[in-house]
Design a protein around this motif. Structure first.
Motif, PDB file in Angstrom:
ATOM      1  N   ILE A   9     -58.513 -34.573 -10.336  1.00 51.08           N
ATOM      2  CA  ILE A   9     -58.220 -33.238  -9.808  1.00 51.08           C
ATOM      3  C   ILE A   9     -56.703 -33.056  -9.695  1.00 51.08           C
ATOM      4  CG2 ILE A   9     -60.386 -32.838  -8.548  1.00 51.08           C
ATOM      5  CD1 ILE A   9     -59.081 -33.987  -6.068  1.00 51.08           C
ATOM      6  N   ALA A  10     -56.280 -31.801  -9.639  1.00 52.79           N
ATOM      7  CA  ALA A  10     -54.844 -31.517  -9.538  1.00 52.79           C
ATOM      8  C   ALA A  10     -54.367 -31.668  -8.086  1.00 52.79           C
ATOM      9  CB  ALA A  10     -54.572 -30.094 -10.019  1.00 52.79           C
ATOM     10  N   HIS A  11     -53.108 -31.979  -7.927  1.00 51.52           N
ATOM     11  CA  HIS A  11     -52.505 -32.071  -6.596  1.00 51.52           C
ATOM     12  C   HIS A  11     -51.188 -31.305  -6.582  1.00 51.52           C
ATOM     13  CE1 HIS A  11     -55.440 -34.861  -5.032  1.00 51.52           C
ATOM     14  NE2 HIS A  11     -55.330 -35.591  -6.126  1.00 51.52           N
TER      15      HIS A  11
ATOM     16  N   VAL B  50     -38.249 -29.637   3.448  1.00 51.12           N
ATOM     17  CA  VAL B  50     -39.430 -29.856   2.613  1.00 51.12           C
ATOM     18  C   VAL B  50     -39.006 -29.904   1.149  1.00 51.12           C
ATOM     19  CG1 VAL B  50     -41.594 -28.807   1.793  1.00 51.12           C
ATOM     20  CG2 VAL B  50     -41.053 -28.809   4.241  1.00 51.12           C
ATOM     21  N   GLN B  51     -39.531 -30.887   0.451  1.00 51.45           N
ATOM     22  CA  GLN B  51     -39.264 -31.040  -0.981  1.00 51.45           C
ATOM     23  C   GLN B  51     -40.607 -30.886  -1.706  1.00 51.45           C
ATOM     24  OE1 GLN B  51     -37.192 -34.719  -1.520  1.00 51.45           O
ATOM     25  NE2 GLN B  51     -36.942 -34.479  -3.720  1.00 51.45           N
ATOM     26  N   ASN B  52     -40.724 -29.810  -2.473  1.00 51.39           N
ATOM     27  CA  ASN B  52     -42.010 -29.496  -3.120  1.00 51.39           C
ATOM     28  C   ASN B  52     -42.042 -30.053  -4.539  1.00 51.39           C
ATOM     29  OD1 ASN B  52     -44.474 -28.283  -3.664  1.00 51.39           O
ATOM     30  ND2 ASN B  52     -43.547 -26.343  -4.279  1.00 51.39           N
ATOM     31  N   LEU B  53     -43.125 -30.722  -4.883  1.00 45.71           N
ATOM     32  CA  LEU B  53     -43.204 -31.345  -6.215  1.00 45.71           C
ATOM     33  C   LEU B  53     -44.004 -30.506  -7.218  1.00 45.71           C
ATOM     34  CD1 LEU B  53     -43.602 -35.151  -5.491  1.00 45.71           C
ATOM     35  CD2 LEU B  53     -41.567 -33.787  -5.805  1.00 45.71           C
ATOM     36  N   ASP B  54     -44.483 -29.355  -6.797  1.00 40.73           N
ATOM     37  CA  ASP B  54     -45.196 -28.450  -7.705  1.00 40.73           C
ATOM     38  C   ASP B  54     -46.537 -29.055  -8.163  1.00 40.73           C
ATOM     39  OD1 ASP B  54     -45.597 -26.100  -8.968  1.00 40.73           O
ATOM     40  OD2 ASP B  54     -43.796 -26.167 -10.187  1.00 40.73           O
ATOM     41  N   THR B  55     -47.285 -28.254  -8.876  1.00 40.94           N
ATOM     42  CA  THR B  55     -48.642 -28.654  -9.244  1.00 40.94           C
ATOM     43  C   THR B  55     -48.621 -29.829 -10.223  1.00 40.94           C
ATOM     44  OG1 THR B  55     -49.306 -26.365  -8.992  1.00 40.94           O
ATOM     45  CG2 THR B  55     -50.848 -27.808 -10.117  1.00 40.94           C
ATOM     46  N   GLN B  56     -49.490 -30.780  -9.939  1.00 36.15           N
ATOM     47  CA  GLN B  56     -49.526 -32.018 -10.716  1.00 36.15           C
ATOM     48  C   GLN B  56     -50.934 -32.202 -11.259  1.00 36.15           C
ATOM     49  OE1 GLN B  56     -47.951 -35.161  -8.331  1.00 36.15           O
ATOM     50  NE2 GLN B  56     -48.269 -36.735  -9.892  1.00 36.15           N
TER      51      GLN B  56
ATOM     52  N   LEU C 211     -45.953 -44.637  -6.944  1.00 33.01           N
ATOM     53  CA  LEU C 211     -47.131 -44.501  -6.091  1.00 33.01           C
ATOM     54  C   LEU C 211     -48.236 -43.844  -6.907  1.00 33.01           C
ATOM     55  CD1 LEU C 211     -45.509 -43.171  -2.786  1.00 33.01           C
ATOM     56  CD2 LEU C 211     -46.422 -45.450  -3.179  1.00 33.01           C
ATOM     57  N   VAL C 212     -49.443 -44.318  -6.729  1.00 25.03           N
ATOM     58  CA  VAL C 212     -50.576 -43.803  -7.519  1.00 25.03           C
ATOM     59  C   VAL C 212     -51.493 -42.979  -6.631  1.00 25.03           C
ATOM     60  CG1 VAL C 212     -52.633 -44.482  -8.828  1.00 25.03           C
ATOM     61  CG2 VAL C 212     -50.477 -45.723  -9.146  1.00 25.03           C
ATOM     62  N   ILE C 213     -51.847 -41.793  -7.116  1.00 31.13           N
ATOM     63  CA  ILE C 213     -52.808 -40.946  -6.394  1.00 31.13           C
ATOM     64  C   ILE C 213     -54.180 -41.182  -7.011  1.00 31.13           C
ATOM     65  CG2 ILE C 213     -53.322 -38.620  -5.578  1.00 31.13           C
ATOM     66  CD1 ILE C 213     -50.559 -37.808  -6.772  1.00 31.13           C
ATOM     67  N   THR C 214     -55.122 -41.611  -6.172  1.00 36.26           N
ATOM     68  CA  THR C 214     -56.491 -41.783  -6.646  1.00 36.26           C
ATOM     69  C   THR C 214     -57.363 -40.814  -5.858  1.00 36.26           C
ATOM     70  OG1 THR C 214     -56.845 -43.516  -5.036  1.00 36.26           O
ATOM     71  CG2 THR C 214     -56.229 -44.212  -7.241  1.00 36.26           C
ATOM     72  N   HIS C 215     -57.954 -39.915  -6.535  1.00 35.87           N
ATOM     73  CA  HIS C 215     -58.746 -38.827  -5.947  1.00 35.87           C
ATOM     74  C   HIS C 215     -57.980 -38.171  -4.800  1.00 35.87           C
ATOM     75  CE1 HIS C 215     -62.128 -36.294  -5.792  1.00 35.87           C
ATOM     76  NE2 HIS C 215     -62.422 -36.594  -4.555  1.00 35.87           N
ATOM     77  N   MET C 216     -58.333 -38.480  -3.545  1.00 30.73           N
ATOM     78  CA  MET C 216     -57.665 -37.784  -2.436  1.00 30.73           C
ATOM     79  C   MET C 216     -56.854 -38.747  -1.593  1.00 30.73           C
ATOM     80  SD  MET C 216     -59.211 -34.462  -1.459  1.00 30.73           S
ATOM     81  CE  MET C 216     -60.638 -33.614  -2.092  1.00 30.73           C
ATOM     82  N   GLU C 217     -56.303 -39.752  -2.230  1.00 33.18           N
ATOM     83  CA  GLU C 217     -55.487 -40.648  -1.435  1.00 33.18           C
ATOM     84  C   GLU C 217     -54.364 -41.213  -2.279  1.00 33.18           C
ATOM     85  OE1 GLU C 217     -57.294 -44.182   0.787  1.00 33.18           O
ATOM     86  OE2 GLU C 217     -58.548 -44.086  -0.987  1.00 33.18           O
ATOM     87  N   ILE C 218     -53.287 -41.538  -1.587  1.00 33.89           N
ATOM     88  CA  ILE C 218     -52.174 -42.190  -2.265  1.00 33.89           C
ATOM     89  C   ILE C 218     -52.316 -43.674  -1.981  1.00 33.89           C
ATOM     90  CG2 ILE C 218     -49.668 -42.396  -2.423  1.00 33.89           C
ATOM     91  CD1 ILE C 218     -49.519 -39.481  -1.441  1.00 33.89           C
ATOM     92  N   ALA C 219     -52.441 -44.438  -3.047  1.00 29.31           N
ATOM     93  CA  ALA C 219     -52.706 -45.863  -2.891  1.00 29.31           C
ATOM     94  C   ALA C 219     -51.684 -46.493  -1.950  1.00 29.31           C
ATOM     95  CB  ALA C 219     -52.672 -46.539  -4.255  1.00 29.31           C
TER      96      ALA C 219
ATOM     97  N   ARG D 100     -47.467 -35.162   1.803  1.00 31.93           N
ATOM     98  CA  ARG D 100     -48.749 -34.459   1.948  1.00 31.93           C
ATOM     99  C   ARG D 100     -49.000 -33.626   0.706  1.00 31.93           C
ATOM    100  NH1 ARG D 100     -50.643 -32.704   7.714  1.00 31.93           N
ATOM    101  NH2 ARG D 100     -52.516 -33.309   6.613  1.00 31.93           N
ATOM    102  N   CYS D 101     -50.195 -33.063   0.637  1.00 30.73           N
ATOM    103  CA  CYS D 101     -50.579 -32.227  -0.504  1.00 30.73           C
ATOM    104  C   CYS D 101     -50.898 -30.828   0.019  1.00 30.73           C
ATOM    105  CB  CYS D 101     -51.799 -32.840  -1.193  1.00 30.73           C
ATOM    106  SG  CYS D 101     -52.453 -31.856  -2.555  1.00 30.73           S
ATOM    107  N   TRP D 102     -50.332 -29.827  -0.619  1.00 27.62           N
ATOM    108  CA  TRP D 102     -50.610 -28.455  -0.164  1.00 27.62           C
ATOM    109  C   TRP D 102     -52.087 -28.112  -0.350  1.00 27.62           C
ATOM    110  CZ3 TRP D 102     -47.200 -26.510   2.839  1.00 27.62           C
ATOM    111  CH2 TRP D 102     -45.830 -26.628   2.591  1.00 27.62           C
ATOM    112  N   ILE D 103     -52.671 -28.619  -1.410  1.00 26.27           N
ATOM    113  CA  ILE D 103     -54.073 -28.277  -1.704  1.00 26.27           C
ATOM    114  C   ILE D 103     -55.020 -29.042  -0.794  1.00 26.27           C
ATOM    115  CG2 ILE D 103     -55.870 -28.225  -3.496  1.00 26.27           C
ATOM    116  CD1 ILE D 103     -53.571 -28.347  -5.583  1.00 26.27           C
ATOM    117  N   HIS D 104     -54.753 -30.344  -0.641  1.00 25.72           N
ATOM    118  CA  HIS D 104     -55.690 -31.229   0.062  1.00 25.72           C
ATOM    119  C   HIS D 104     -55.032 -31.802   1.320  1.00 25.72           C
ATOM    120  CE1 HIS D 104     -56.592 -31.517  -4.351  1.00 25.72           C
ATOM    121  NE2 HIS D 104     -57.781 -31.136  -3.908  1.00 25.72           N
ATOM    122  N   PRO D 105     -55.242 -31.176   2.475  1.00 24.04           N
ATOM    123  CA  PRO D 105     -54.583 -31.650   3.704  1.00 24.04           C
ATOM    124  C   PRO D 105     -54.966 -33.079   4.085  1.00 24.04           C
ATOM    125  CG  PRO D 105     -55.625 -29.508   4.051  1.00 24.04           C
ATOM    126  CD  PRO D 105     -56.073 -29.985   2.707  1.00 24.04           C
TER     127      PRO D 105
END
Lengths: 352, 114
Positions: free
Chosen positions: B59-61, B72-78, B31-39, B97-102
């Motif tokens: 930006i980081a996610h 909950v499975q946390n993927l840490d900072t990306q 899955l690809v994250i583009t700015h604030m969305e997961i394609a 979901r993203c902890w930084i960007h709801p």
């Protein structure tokens, strides 16, 4: 989505020079991405900041004029507080940019609060509310300050009892909700949320420029816009027409307040001391700034970002030191000034 | 002797893979994250599969997966350009979901392992 302009044949260096020297209209603007530098036109960049056409209202609390009218009265009514001297508008004063102009709010018994009172404009689009994002809707948010012991210090039962004793409210609630006995907690917050959703910034000079009026803002402000989106990377967080990503970042302030970290698992280090990105629209240029009001003016704010904030394992990855000349800093401030439109000043309601 | 032992082990591994019906290889889904969305995508991973999130934003996610039982499975900072992989632990609806960007939110259904 990044749009490539028709000027792709221009060299990156030439375009970057054009961008920072205020000639972006003639070329393109260089944006850093994970895949490398991309070039977009100034027009494409402006499109990211276009205002929406209409205010969104949720299906479970649709707009009605009567609800807005009632919500406005409730917003300005100090009887919603235990002391009967604090209304929502006490901390969110339209004459002070819908905030209170203080570094930190003042609550029940004139006791200082922990955080600055955030302005309440353009919240119809907000995805999370409060500095720590603990409210997910305006209806949920409206309840919080009323019932917080350190703020308005009421219970909703007490608010309902008090409003029932005020001649005039029963009729206003009936008109808004179409029931005979409709003064209840759910309807109080529904009316407040409806009114708050109608509080939207007026068009600012920046909006007119986005719409095509080249004379709406100065050359300094235009350069500031480019710097904002490129070198200074302000747009990494202050994104979109409201100039906020509705997200949470630890920007390296000295604080004991864990902010968003209170609501996330301890393993999510990046959320400790993180707070919601505030909007930059209709910014009170005289400050104060930050969630704790710790910065008095915009020069201090810019200096903070130039240095990159206090280093810590929790610091947002978007916080990196950046060298900005005095001209670039003054361009940024000139740009921020263009985000101020005519004040949103309602006619104060007559309370029942 | 060593060479013979290695050949025997390799043959045994192939035999196990061929004969044991449940020894299905896990798949990787991207899955690809583009700015604030997961394609948008229609992945339907199975338990044991992996989902690789590729951050193509600038930006980081910090993504996390929530299973139906609340785990909950946390993927840490990306950071930009970085990939993070989650091994699917449970079947049912999975919310990303993203902890930084709801604003970032996507869902997919995870199937039981074969």
């Amino acid at each position: 989505m990044i749009r490539r302009g028709a000027q792709m044949s221009l060299s990156l260096a030439a375009i970057a020079f054009a961008a920072v020297s205020g000639l972006a209209e003639a070329g393109g603007i260089t944006i850093s991405t994970a895949a490398g530098d991309k070039i977009i036109t100034l027009e494409a960049l402006k499109e990211r900041y276009e205002r929406p056409d209409a205010i969104p209202f949720p299906n479970n609390n649709p707009y009605t004029e009567d609800k807005e009218k009632l919500g406005k009265k409730l917003f300005f009514d100090p009887r919603l507080s235990r002391s009967q001297i604090v209304s929502c508008a006490t901390c969110h004063n339209p004459s002070l940019g819908w905030s209170d102009g203080l570094p930190k709010g003042v609550g029940h018994g004139m006791e200082p609060l922990e955080r600055r009172s955030p302005p309440v404009l353009n919240l119809a689009w907000a995805l999370s509310l409060m500095w720590d994002g603990r409210a997910h809707s305006l209806e949920q948010q409206a309840l919080m300050p009323i019932t917080a012991p350190q703020e308005m210090n009421m219970t909703m039962d007490d608010v309902v009892d008090r409003l029932r004793m005020v001649p005039g409210y029963r009729e206003l609630f009936s008109e808004a909700f179409g029931e005979t006995d409709s003064i209840n907690a759910k309807n109080i917050v529904a009316a407040l949320a409806t009114y708050e959703r109608t509080l939207v910034s007026h068009k600012a000079p920046f909006d007119l420029w986005v719409e095509g009026d080249e004379d709406a803002i100065s050359a300094e402000a235009k350069r500031g816009f480019v710097t904002f989106n490129t070198k200074a990377r302000c747009s990494a967080c202050h994104a979109g027409w409201r100039f906020t990503d509705d997200s949470f970042h630890n920007i390296g302030l000295e604080t004991d307040d864990v902010g968003r970290g209170k609501f996330t698992p301890p393993s999510v280090a990046i959320m400790k001391y993180a707070f919601k990105t505030p909007s930059l629209r209709d910014l009170r240029m005289q400050g104060p700034y930050m969630h704790d009001g710790s910065m008095a003016d915009l020069d201090e704010v810019l200096e903070h970002y130039v240095k990159g904030g206090r280093k810590s394992p929790n610091l947002s990855p978007e916080m990196r030191p950046v060298k900005l000349s005095k001209t670039e800093q003054s361009d940024l401030i000139a740009f921020l000034e263009t985000l101020r439109g005519p004040s949103v000043k309602p006619q104060l309601p007559d309370l029942p | 002797m060593d060479q013979i032992r290695r050949v025997i082990i390799a043959l045994a591994a192939v035999l196990v893979w061929a004969l044991v019906p449940n020894a299905v290889q896990a798949e990787e889904h991207e899955l690809v994250i583009t700015h604030m969305e997961i394609a948008e995508t229609n992945i339907r991973p199975k338990v044991g599969d992996t989902v690789k999130f590729i951050n193509q934003a600038d930006i980081a996610h910090n993504l996390y997966l929530t299973y139906e039982d609340g785990t909950v499975q946390n993927l840490d900072t990306q950071f930009p350009g970085m990939s993070k992989t989650a091994k699917i632990e449970r079947s049912g609806k999975v919310v990303v979901r993203c902890w930084i960007h709801p604003v970032i939110r996507m869902e997919f259904d995870a199937a039981d392992a074969d």
